[in-house]
Motif scaffolding. Structure first.
Motif, PDB file in Angstrom:
ATOM      1  N   GLU A 181      45.672  44.342  39.520  1.00 33.16           N
ATOM      2  CA  GLU A 181      44.213  44.421  39.371  1.00 33.16           C
ATOM      3  C   GLU A 181      43.637  43.120  38.799  1.00 33.16           C
ATOM      4  O   GLU A 181      42.600  42.639  39.252  1.00 33.16           O
ATOM      5  CB  GLU A 181      43.833  45.624  38.497  1.00 33.16           C
ATOM      6  N   LYS A 237      43.657  40.488  41.524  1.00 38.15           N
ATOM      7  CA  LYS A 237      42.558  40.699  42.483  1.00 38.15           C
ATOM      8  C   LYS A 237      41.231  40.251  41.905  1.00 38.15           C
ATOM      9  O   LYS A 237      40.421  39.631  42.604  1.00 38.15           O
ATOM     10  CB  LYS A 237      42.488  42.173  42.900  1.00 38.15           C
ATOM     11  N   GLU A 238      40.982  40.560  40.643  1.00 37.86           N
ATOM     12  CA  GLU A 238      39.734  40.136  39.989  1.00 37.86           C
ATOM     13  C   GLU A 238      39.638  38.618  39.948  1.00 37.86           C
ATOM     14  O   GLU A 238      38.593  38.037  40.238  1.00 37.86           O
ATOM     15  CB  GLU A 238      39.647  40.697  38.564  1.00 37.86           C
ATOM     16  N   GLN A 282      41.238  36.455  41.909  1.00 42.75           N
ATOM     17  CA  GLN A 282      41.081  35.961  43.275  1.00 42.75           C
ATOM     18  C   GLN A 282      39.637  36.112  43.746  1.00 42.75           C
ATOM     19  O   GLN A 282      39.071  35.191  44.348  1.00 42.75           O
ATOM     20  CB  GLN A 282      42.012  36.714  44.231  1.00 42.75           C
ATOM     21  N   TRP A 283      39.037  37.267  43.484  1.00 39.68           N
ATOM     22  CA  TRP A 283      37.671  37.498  43.933  1.00 39.68           C
ATOM     23  C   TRP A 283      36.690  36.539  43.262  1.00 39.68           C
ATOM     24  O   TRP A 283      35.795  36.001  43.913  1.00 39.68           O
ATOM     25  CB  TRP A 283      37.243  38.941  43.731  1.00 39.68           C
ATOM     26  N   PHE A 292      36.375  41.546  49.832  1.00 43.63           N
ATOM     27  CA  PHE A 292      37.356  40.867  50.673  1.00 43.63           C
ATOM     28  C   PHE A 292      37.146  41.260  52.134  1.00 43.63           C
ATOM     29  O   PHE A 292      37.309  40.443  53.030  1.00 43.63           O
ATOM     30  CB  PHE A 292      38.780  41.204  50.222  1.00 43.63           C
TER      31      PHE A 292
END
Length: 146
Positions: free
Chosen positions: A32, A35-36, A38-39, A73
């Motif tokens: 998680e 992902k945060e 990366q975003w 994404f």
């Protein structure tokens, strides 16, 4: 192998060491958190590209898109894929207006299709590349200890 050897021969500057430390730490982040992270980087890149890279500004406008229109994404599918042909035709338009071209390094692929791909990289990219190579070597050194 020559490329890795060349990268590894470069001096490990404080900037490279900082990048290496980040890679060594972040490789263990929970999914998680990854992902945060990366975003947030994708959002920064979209905004930067729209504001400073003429190719992406033209591309997004031609598809009636702005960075704020990309909210996930999944939304990235709205942006056409950058192809080898696009790069060949727009090499200079893919350089950020914030970059001084004389500080960029020209690089290319081997051209296995008969047409080498020429593109630019900056010192920051080269530093990340070295940090990544060092991390990989550290990983493989760990196999010797088992």
């Amino acid at each position: 192998m020559k490329r890795i050897t060349k990268i590894l021969r470069r001096k490990v500057t404080p900037s490279i060491q900082e990048k290496l430390s980040f890679l060594l730490k972040s490789q263990y982040w929970p999914l998680e958190k990854l992902k945060e992270y990366q975003w947030s980087r994708v959002q920064e890149l979209l905004t930067h590209s729209y504001e400073n890279v003429s190719y992406y500004r033209m591309l997004l406008k031609s598809h009636d898109l702005k960075p704020d229109d990309i909210k996930s994404f999944e939304d990235l599918k709205k942006i056409p894929i950058l192809t080898k042909r696009n790069i060949q035709k727009n090499t200079d338009k893919l350089i950020s207006g914030l970059c001084d071209k004389k500080n960029l390094f020209l690089n290319s692929t081997g051209g296995s299709t008969g047409h080498p791909l020429v593109f630019y990289q900056d010192e920051n990219y080269l530093e990340w590349e070295k940090a990544s190579a060092i991390r990989a070597w550290k990983y493989f050194e760990g196999f010797d200890k088992e």
